[in-house]
Design a protein around this motif. Structure first.
Motif, PDB file in Angstrom:
ATOM      1  N   VAL A 146      10.171 -48.047  19.268  1.00 35.66           N
ATOM      2  CA  VAL A 146       9.250 -48.325  18.126  1.00 35.66           C
ATOM      3  C   VAL A 146      10.169 -48.584  17.195  1.00 35.66           C
ATOM      4  CG1 VAL A 146       7.523 -47.704  16.454  1.00 35.66           C
ATOM      5  CG2 VAL A 146       7.174 -47.316  18.740  1.00 35.66           C
ATOM      6  N   VAL A 147      10.202 -49.912  16.580  1.00 37.73           N
ATOM      7  CA  VAL A 147      11.613 -50.089  15.642  1.00 37.73           C
ATOM      8  C   VAL A 147      11.048 -50.409  14.074  1.00 37.73           C
ATOM      9  CG1 VAL A 147      12.935 -50.997  17.281  1.00 37.73           C
ATOM     10  CG2 VAL A 147      11.462 -52.533  16.056  1.00 37.73           C
ATOM     11  N   ALA A 148       9.530 -50.384  13.872  1.00 38.06           N
ATOM     12  CA  ALA A 148       9.025 -50.464  12.571  1.00 38.06           C
ATOM     13  C   ALA A 148       7.811 -49.973  12.625  1.00 38.06           C
ATOM     14  CB  ALA A 148       9.416 -52.092  12.119  1.00 38.06           C
ATOM     15  N   ILE A 149       7.295 -49.785  11.197  1.00 37.53           N
ATOM     16  CA  ILE A 149       5.590 -49.724  11.146  1.00 37.53           C
ATOM     17  C   ILE A 149       5.196 -50.938  10.766  1.00 37.53           C
ATOM     18  CG2 ILE A 149       3.898 -48.537   9.564  1.00 37.53           C
ATOM     19  CD1 ILE A 149       5.465 -46.842  11.714  1.00 37.53           C
ATOM     20  N   LEU A 196      11.436 -45.250   8.925  1.00 38.45           N
ATOM     21  CA  LEU A 196      11.487 -46.518   9.694  1.00 38.45           C
ATOM     22  C   LEU A 196      11.361 -47.883   8.717  1.00 38.45           C
ATOM     23  CD1 LEU A 196       9.359 -45.974  12.847  1.00 38.45           C
ATOM     24  CD2 LEU A 196      11.653 -46.537  12.691  1.00 38.45           C
ATOM     25  N   PRO A 197      11.789 -48.787   8.700  1.00 39.07           N
ATOM     26  CA  PRO A 197      11.406 -50.025   7.918  1.00 39.07           C
ATOM     27  C   PRO A 197       9.826 -50.584   8.228  1.00 39.07           C
ATOM     28  CG  PRO A 197      12.612 -50.807   9.948  1.00 39.07           C
ATOM     29  CD  PRO A 197      12.447 -49.515  10.097  1.00 39.07           C
ATOM     30  N   VAL A 198       9.310 -51.371   7.414  1.00 37.86           N
ATOM     31  CA  VAL A 198       8.188 -51.954   7.391  1.00 37.86           C
ATOM     32  C   VAL A 198       8.190 -53.403   7.798  1.00 37.86           C
ATOM     33  CG1 VAL A 198       6.872 -50.246   6.055  1.00 37.86           C
ATOM     34  CG2 VAL A 198       7.971 -52.132   4.914  1.00 37.86           C
ATOM     35  N   VAL A 199       7.043 -53.936   8.569  1.00 31.78           N
ATOM     36  CA  VAL A 199       7.085 -55.300   8.722  1.00 31.78           C
ATOM     37  C   VAL A 199       5.402 -55.723   7.925  1.00 31.78           C
ATOM     38  CG1 VAL A 199       6.407 -57.097  10.297  1.00 31.78           C
ATOM     39  CG2 VAL A 199       8.066 -55.244  10.884  1.00 31.78           C
ATOM     40  N   LYS A 223      14.801 -47.997   3.745  1.00 30.46           N
ATOM     41  CA  LYS A 223      15.026 -48.972   4.886  1.00 30.46           C
ATOM     42  C   LYS A 223      14.292 -50.058   4.598  1.00 30.46           C
ATOM     43  CE  LYS A 223      16.578 -45.954   8.780  1.00 30.46           C
ATOM     44  NZ  LYS A 223      16.366 -45.569  10.009  1.00 30.46           N
ATOM     45  N   ARG A 224      13.374 -50.201   3.439  1.00 30.23           N
ATOM     46  CA  ARG A 224      12.477 -51.171   3.297  1.00 30.23           C
ATOM     47  C   ARG A 224      12.076 -51.960   4.246  1.00 30.23           C
ATOM     48  NH1 ARG A 224      13.773 -48.894  -1.305  1.00 30.23           N
ATOM     49  NH2 ARG A 224      14.644 -50.113  -3.144  1.00 30.23           N
ATOM     50  N   GLY A 225      12.406 -53.205   4.405  1.00 31.66           N
ATOM     51  CA  GLY A 225      11.596 -53.885   5.669  1.00 31.66           C
ATOM     52  C   GLY A 225      11.621 -55.585   5.551  1.00 31.66           C
ATOM     53  N   VAL A 226      10.504 -56.158   6.076  1.00 29.39           N
ATOM     54  CA  VAL A 226      10.645 -57.700   5.988  1.00 29.39           C
ATOM     55  C   VAL A 226       9.166 -57.910   5.442  1.00 29.39           C
ATOM     56  CG1 VAL A 226      10.178 -57.598   8.156  1.00 29.39           C
ATOM     57  CG2 VAL A 226      10.989 -59.792   7.263  1.00 29.39           C
ATOM     58  N   GLU A 267      19.781 -56.537  13.444  1.00 25.20           N
ATOM     59  CA  GLU A 267      20.444 -55.205  13.822  1.00 25.20           C
ATOM     60  C   GLU A 267      20.333 -54.299  12.737  1.00 25.20           C
ATOM     61  OE1 GLU A 267      23.657 -54.409  16.671  1.00 25.20           O
ATOM     62  OE2 GLU A 267      21.910 -55.028  17.861  1.00 25.20           O
ATOM     63  N   ARG A 268      20.577 -54.607  11.728  1.00 25.31           N
ATOM     64  CA  ARG A 268      21.138 -53.605  10.544  1.00 25.31           C
ATOM     65  C   ARG A 268      19.471 -53.268  10.022  1.00 25.31           C
ATOM     66  NH1 ARG A 268      22.719 -57.051   7.166  1.00 25.31           N
ATOM     67  NH2 ARG A 268      21.142 -57.351   5.610  1.00 25.31           N
ATOM     68  N   LEU A 269      18.341 -54.002  10.157  1.00 25.21           N
ATOM     69  CA  LEU A 269      17.026 -53.662   9.699  1.00 25.21           C
ATOM     70  C   LEU A 269      16.568 -52.748  10.825  1.00 25.21           C
ATOM     71  CD1 LEU A 269      15.095 -53.519   7.671  1.00 25.21           C
ATOM     72  CD2 LEU A 269      14.025 -55.470   8.728  1.00 25.21           C
ATOM     73  N   PHE A 270      16.400 -53.381  12.212  1.00 23.89           N
ATOM     74  CA  PHE A 270      15.710 -52.556  13.141  1.00 23.89           C
ATOM     75  C   PHE A 270      16.471 -51.765  13.980  1.00 23.89           C
ATOM     76  CE2 PHE A 270      13.300 -56.583  12.286  1.00 23.89           C
ATOM     77  CZ  PHE A 270      12.327 -56.117  11.817  1.00 23.89           C
TER      78      PHE A 270
END
Length: 276
Positions: A100-103, A136-139, A162-165, A263-266
């Motif tokens: 699991v790499v993001a919320i 974790l970052p967010v999507v 970690k911010r997100g996208v 790579e950096r984000l996830f």
């Protein structure tokens, strides 16, 4: 997919990471073919996205079965009214899974209004708290909700290192400017190839290359020249080509940077590539 269609998909030297798709929408046979074809055209890793309480486990199971597949955990704004304390706890527990790499996919959608707007805002905020707690970052999904999106993100920025996208970006440039300044990335997909999508191309032009992610949002938003067909990670090279054209970059440089961004984000804390 025909042999001719396979030949028509561009191949590049640098691998690509598919940062947003919905593999669990495919039947088993179609999934196996999709994963094979994606590998053949250079898609090294794939992130398949959770959208509802009903597919939180499904995307995890898929990621566990496939070495190159990773997943997220979250509830889409369309499903906000199905969110409750039990779902919140399931997401928190799943966040410890290394696959699991993001919320996400979380956010606001005032275009379709499938869920009450006040509930959407609360559920979005609740899941931002999960991301902060789980580091974790967010999507993020954002449609026709720029003002509330900016307000809620502003309230939570300090707790989201970690911010997100903001994925499938098609919002106004003011939201793009805010998100980029705050350290978020923007995700671009097949819409960038649509004749009518000048707003998306304007957002690509505005976005620094070290804050761009490539995605398909498959099975939706198939890029030209296959618009109208079901989408898949295999078509990601067409998105990359168009983004490179808009940014006036050689395709391999664009791919190198977008790979590093993903790579950096996830996946890691890799340093930015040296593309300006």
């Amino acid at each position: 997919m025909s042999k001719k269609q396979r030949r028509d998909i561009p191949r590049f030297a640098h691998p690509i990471i598919e940062t947003h798709c919905h593999l669990d929408y495919l039947e088993a046979d179609a999934l196996a073919e999709e994963l094979q074809t994606a590998r053949e055209v250079g898609v090294e890793r794939i992130i398949t996205i959770a959208v509802s309480p009903g597919n939180l486990d499904t995307v995890q199971d898929l990621a566990q079965r496939e070495d190159r597949v990773f997943c997220t955990q979250g509830v889409h704004p369309h499903e906000a009214e199905a969110y409750n304390a039990e779902v919140d706890q399931r997401i928190r527990q799943a966040a410890s899974n290394p696959k699991v790499v993001a919320i996400g996919e979380i956010g606001l959608d005032y275009f379709y209004d499938h869920a009450d707007r006040a509930i959407q805002r609360q559920v979005f905020a609740d899941q931002l708290l999960i991301a902060a707690a789980c580091d974790l970052p967010v999507v993020i999904h954002s449609r026709d909700a720029d003002e509330d999106m900016q307000a809620i993100l502003t309230e939570h920025l300090e707790s989201l290192p970690k911010r997100g996208v903001i994925h499938s970006f098609s919002s106004g440039l003011s939201l793009a400017e805010f998100a980029l300044e705050a350290g978020f990335m923007l995700g671009f997909n097949g819409m960038v190839t649509f004749n009518s999508a000048n707003n998306v191309r304007d957002a690509v032009a505005l976005t620094p290359v070290n804050q761009i992610l490539l995605e398909t949002d498959a099975p939706y938003l198939t890029p030209v020249p296959y618009r109208g067909r079901s989408n898949g990670p295999r078509y990601l090279p067409f998105v990359a080509e168009k983004v490179a054209e808009i940014k006036d970059l050689p395709i391999e440089e664009l791919l190198k940077q977008c790979f590093a961004n993903s790579e950096r984000l996830f996946f890691t804390h890799a340093q930015d590539a040296d593309v300006q």
